[in-house]
Design a protein around this motif. Structure first.
Motif, mmCIF file in Angstrom:
data_model
loop_
_atom_site.group_PDB
_atom_site.id
_atom_site.type_symbol
_atom_site.label_atom_id
_atom_site.label_comp_id
_atom_site.label_asym_id
_atom_site.label_seq_id
_atom_site.Cartn_x
_atom_site.Cartn_y
_atom_site.Cartn_z
ATOM 1 N N TRP A 183 0.816 -1.205 0.000
ATOM 2 C CA TRP A 183 0.000 0.000 0.000
ATOM 3 C C TRP A 183 0.858 1.266 0.000
ATOM 4 O O TRP A 183 0.487 2.270 -0.606
ATOM 5 N N ILE A 184 1.993 1.213 0.672
ATOM 6 C CA ILE A 184 2.901 2.367 0.655
ATOM 7 C C ILE A 184 3.419 2.605 -0.765
ATOM 8 O O ILE A 184 3.574 3.745 -1.210
ATOM 9 N N GLY A 185 3.693 1.518 -1.491
ATOM 10 C CA GLY A 185 4.127 1.667 -2.879
ATOM 11 C C GLY A 185 3.077 2.362 -3.722
ATOM 12 O O GLY A 185 3.388 3.252 -4.523
ATOM 13 N N ALA A 186 1.810 1.958 -3.547
ATOM 14 C CA ALA A 186 0.724 2.605 -4.287
ATOM 15 C C ALA A 186 0.567 4.062 -3.869
ATOM 16 O O ALA A 186 0.320 4.948 -4.702
ATOM 17 N N LEU A 187 0.718 4.329 -2.574
ATOM 18 C CA LEU A 187 0.608 5.693 -2.067
ATOM 19 C C LEU A 187 1.732 6.567 -2.625
ATOM 20 O O LEU A 187 1.517 7.731 -2.995
ATOM 21 N N THR A 188 2.935 5.998 -2.703
ATOM 22 C CA THR A 188 4.072 6.732 -3.260
ATOM 23 C C THR A 188 3.824 7.083 -4.718
ATOM 24 O O THR A 188 4.095 8.209 -5.171
ATOM 25 N N HIS A 189 3.304 6.099 -5.482
ATOM 26 C CA HIS A 189 3.026 6.353 -6.900
ATOM 27 C C HIS A 189 1.999 7.468 -7.056
ATOM 28 O O HIS A 189 2.159 8.366 -7.898
ATOM 29 N N ARG A 190 0.952 7.433 -6.229
ATOM 30 C CA ARG A 190 -0.062 8.485 -6.293
ATOM 31 C C ARG A 190 0.529 9.851 -5.960
ATOM 32 O O ARG A 190 0.254 10.851 -6.646
ATOM 33 N N ALA A 191 1.371 9.902 -4.927
ATOM 34 C CA ALA A 191 1.981 11.172 -4.522
ATOM 35 C C ALA A 191 2.905 11.710 -5.610
ATOM 36 O O ALA A 191 2.942 12.919 -5.862
ATOM 37 N N GLU A 192 3.647 10.822 -6.268
ATOM 38 C CA GLU A 192 4.532 11.258 -7.350
ATOM 39 C C GLU A 192 3.738 11.834 -8.514
ATOM 40 O O GLU A 192 4.118 12.848 -9.106
ATOM 41 N N LEU A 193 2.623 11.170 -8.851
ATOM 42 C CA LEU A 193 1.785 11.677 -9.940
ATOM 43 C C LEU A 193 1.223 13.052 -9.604
ATOM 44 O O LEU A 193 1.239 13.971 -10.449
ATOM 45 N N ILE A 194 0.727 13.208 -8.372
ATOM 46 C CA ILE A 194 0.177 14.499 -7.952
ATOM 47 C C ILE A 194 1.253 15.578 -7.993
ATOM 48 O O ILE A 194 1.022 16.706 -8.458
ATOM 49 N N GLU A 195 2.457 15.227 -7.531
ATOM 50 C CA GLU A 195 3.547 16.191 -7.519
ATOM 51 C C GLU A 195 3.935 16.597 -8.932
ATOM 52 O O GLU A 195 4.156 17.787 -9.221
ATOM 53 N N HIS A 196 4.013 15.610 -9.840
ATOM 54 C CA HIS A 196 4.365 15.919 -11.229
ATOM 55 C C HIS A 196 3.305 16.792 -11.886
ATOM 56 O O HIS A 196 3.625 17.742 -12.608
ATOM 57 N N ILE A 197 2.029 16.473 -11.639
ATOM 58 C CA ILE A 197 0.950 17.266 -12.216
ATOM 59 C C ILE A 197 1.011 18.707 -11.707
ATOM 60 O O ILE A 197 0.854 19.665 -12.475
ATOM 61 N N ALA A 198 1.249 18.847 -10.405
ATOM 62 C CA ALA A 198 1.335 20.191 -9.819
ATOM 63 C C ALA A 198 2.519 20.963 -10.391
ATOM 64 O O ALA A 198 2.412 22.157 -10.710
ATOM 65 N N GLN A 199 3.662 20.289 -10.529
ATOM 66 C CA GLN A 199 4.835 20.945 -11.089
ATOM 67 C C GLN A 199 4.598 21.359 -12.536
ATOM 68 O O GLN A 199 4.956 22.465 -12.952
ATOM 69 N N ASP A 200 3.992 20.450 -13.317
ATOM 70 C CA ASP A 200 3.720 20.764 -14.722
ATOM 71 C C ASP A 200 2.754 21.936 -14.834
ATOM 72 O O ASP A 200 2.913 22.808 -15.703
ATOM 73 N N ALA A 201 1.734 21.940 -13.973
ATOM 74 C CA ALA A 201 0.747 23.026 -14.012
ATOM 75 C C ALA A 201 1.399 24.358 -13.651
ATOM 76 O O ALA A 201 1.134 25.390 -14.284
ATOM 77 N N ALA A 202 2.270 24.341 -12.633
ATOM 78 C CA ALA A 202 2.953 25.577 -12.227
ATOM 79 C C ALA A 202 3.884 26.060 -13.333
ATOM 80 O O ALA A 202 3.946 27.257 -13.638
ATOM 81 N N THR A 203 4.604 25.127 -13.957
ATOM 82 C CA THR A 203 5.510 25.496 -15.050
ATOM 83 C C THR A 203 4.739 26.071 -16.220
ATOM 84 O O THR A 203 5.136 27.080 -16.820
ATOM 85 N N GLN A 204 3.612 25.427 -16.562
ATOM 86 C CA GLN A 204 2.803 25.906 -17.674
ATOM 87 C C GLN A 204 2.227 27.282 -17.384
ATOM 88 O O GLN A 204 2.185 28.149 -18.269
ATOM 89 N N ALA A 205 1.790 27.490 -16.145
ATOM 90 C CA ALA A 205 1.234 28.794 -15.782
ATOM 91 C C ALA A 205 2.295 29.887 -15.880
ATOM 92 O O ALA A 205 2.041 30.978 -16.399
ATOM 93 N N ARG A 206 3.497 29.589 -15.358
ATOM 94 C CA ARG A 206 4.586 30.572 -15.447
ATOM 95 C C ARG A 206 4.927 30.876 -16.895
ATOM 96 O O ARG A 206 5.174 32.022 -17.270
ATOM 97 N N GLN A 207 4.946 29.831 -17.737
ATOM 98 C CA GLN A 207 5.288 30.022 -19.138
ATOM 99 C C GLN A 207 4.228 30.857 -19.856
ATOM 100 O O GLN A 207 4.557 31.724 -20.669
ATOM 101 N N MET A 208 2.952 30.603 -19.549
ATOM 102 C CA MET A 208 1.874 31.368 -20.187
ATOM 103 C C MET A 208 1.967 32.848 -19.828
ATOM 104 O O MET A 208 1.824 33.718 -20.693
ATOM 105 N N VAL A 209 2.225 33.136 -18.553
ATOM 106 C CA VAL A 209 2.352 34.526 -18.122
ATOM 107 C C VAL A 209 3.559 35.175 -18.778
ATOM 108 O O VAL A 209 3.491 36.315 -19.281
ATOM 109 N N ALA A 210 4.687 34.445 -18.817
ATOM 110 C CA ALA A 210 5.902 34.989 -19.414
ATOM 111 C C ALA A 210 5.697 35.271 -20.899
ATOM 112 O O ALA A 210 6.118 36.324 -21.410
ATOM 113 N N GLU A 211 5.044 34.341 -21.598
ATOM 114 C CA GLU A 211 4.839 34.522 -23.033
ATOM 115 C C GLU A 211 3.905 35.690 -23.317
ATOM 116 O O GLU A 211 4.097 36.433 -24.288
#
Length: 440
Positions: A183-211
């Motif tokens: 279960w910890i393995g599944a929880l880790t995978h979920r947390a990594e996905l959430i973190e990646h999605i959040a990072q991608d969203a933040a990067t995309q938002a910064r890029q949109m504002v910059a552009e």
């Protein structure tokens, strides 16, 4: 004699640990497991570390351990890193002492479990000489369990619990920990996905504002440059009439700087047009050979050093294309090649045509394609840069630009139904190939 007996018991526990089945969980253990899983599922951490810290607290409480760790393998440093550690006194002390990173080159039960998948349990950690002295000395660990943990089907780390009391953990505890590890393995995978999605969203938002800011700035600069360029033209005519050769040379340098700035602004505005779907073509018959020669001359007017461009072309190659856009792509490719060429080394530009079947090998009618190869004798493109070479705002390590030229050149090629590809070998230069159908 007693110490030797304790050492044998520790080894026996360690050997037997790998053969414990989760099916051996007692009724009490199953209740404990169910409660723990319910608590794990309720964790809503927004990143991997906070999620695994909370999970470590739950495990330490459920198993009555003085410390619980979730180690994740870090390939870049070949190290097991405690991404989750219980906020118990022993866990806090571990981080203070820097014992939360375990190089896989060292010995230790955590490394062995990571490598083999075999679980480990001992009630006499002080008898295990593979453990770092800080674990048994500074932390006072006497009992330890370690089980393998898989994340998304791959063994990515280990789950560990420790206690300062000897013989603190039973076989039931080890079975419990093995079950929780899934279960910890599944929880880790979920947390990594959430973190990646959040990072991608933040990067995309910064890029949109910059552009957006860059596009607004480019419009303003364009409006300012138009009268400046006109004024420079008037001053140049007066200086030429007066025969002031030194002032005329300075004006030429200033004009080249303005032209370079205009080219940069044009690229910035085109990026905005691409984003808004406003990038359009005006096709007409174009002699590609003439366009290549004229573009090479234009690039020359933008440079402050003597150029060495070798052209290999047929007498004529007429295509249906947007002359301004193809010229823009060529200008960026030739300028890029000149920037990366050694001083005095020629940039080779070759124009040719070839027959292609639908542009690939899938079959169908043949049609003529125009090919333009731009080759420099520079150091080549580093392998790590290749995946993002045509990405906007991704300049190379030695580039002074914004990283727009290659992105726009490829966009122009694709708008014509063509391609822009690259071949590069370290120390042997780089060749960009711009190819597109000669007729619509």
């Amino acid at each position: 004699m007693r110490d030797a007996t304790q050492g044998d018991e520790a080894k026996t526990d360690t050997k037997r640990a790998g053969h414990i089945s989760q099916a051996n969980l007692t009724g009490e253990n199953q209740k404990r497991l169910l409660y723990t899983l319910e608590q794990l599922l309720a964790i809503d951490g927004i990143n991997v570390r906070s999620t695994l810290d909370k999970a470590s607290d739950l495990i330490a409480s459920a198993i009555r351990a003085d410390k619980s760790d979730i180690f994740i393998y870090e390939p870049s440093t070949a190290t097991l890193v405690a991404m989750g550690t219980s906020r118990t006194p022993m866990g806090v002390r571990q981080r203070q002492l820097g014992l939360d990173r375990l190089p896989v080159a060292n010995d230790g039960p955590e490394i062995a479990v990571m490598n083999t998948g075999e679980s480990y349990r001992t009630g006499h950690a002080d008898q295990d000489h593979t453990l770092p002295p800080g674990v048994t000395g500074a932390l006072g660990v006497r009992s330890m369990m370690v089980v393998a943990m898989a994340v998304n089907g791959d063994r990515r780390g280990v789950l560990q619990t420790c206690s300062a009391a000897p013989d603190a953990f039973s076989e039931d505890d080890l079975s419990f920990l093995e079950a929780v590890a899934h279960w910890i393995g599944a929880l880790t995978h979920r947390a990594e996905l959430i973190e990646h999605i959040a990072q991608d969203a933040a990067t995309q938002a910064r890029q949109m504002v910059a552009e957006e800011l860059i596009t607004v700035l480019a419009h303003d600069l364009s409006n300012m440059l138009t009268p400046l360029k006109a004024r420079l033209g008037l001053v140049r005519e007066r200086v030429r009439r007066d025969g002031r050769e030194r002032d005329l040379a300075d004006l030429e340098i200033a004009s080249r700087s303005v032209n370079r700035l205009q080219a940069l602004i044009r690229d910035l505005l085109d990026v905005g047009r691409l984003d808004q779907g406003l990038f359009s073509l005006s096709r007409q018959p174009v002699n590609l050979v003439t366009l290549v020669r004229e573009t090479s001359d234009i690039v020359g007017t933008l440079q402050t050093v003597q150029l060495n461009i070798l052209l290999t072309t047929p007498e004529e190659l007429v295509v249906e294309a947007d002359q301004a856009r193809i010229g823009q792509a060529l200008e960026n490719l030739i300028s890029n090649a000149l920037r990366h060429s050694p001083k005095g080394a020629p940039v080779e530009v070759e124009v040719m045509s070839e027959m292609r079947t639908n542009g690939d090998s899938t079959g169908g009618a043949e049609r003529e394609w125009a090919i333009i190869n731009v080759h420099d004798q520079g150091p080549g493109v580093p392998a790590e840069l290749m995946p993002k070479l045509f990405t906007r705002f991704s300049p190379g390590p030695n580039s002074t630009g914004l990283g727009l030229g290659l992105y726009l050149a490829r966009s122009i090629a694709e708008a014509h139904g063509g391609t822009l590809t690259v071949e590069s070998n370290p120390g042997k230069g780089t060749t960009f190939c711009l190819a597109f159908p000669a007729t619509v």
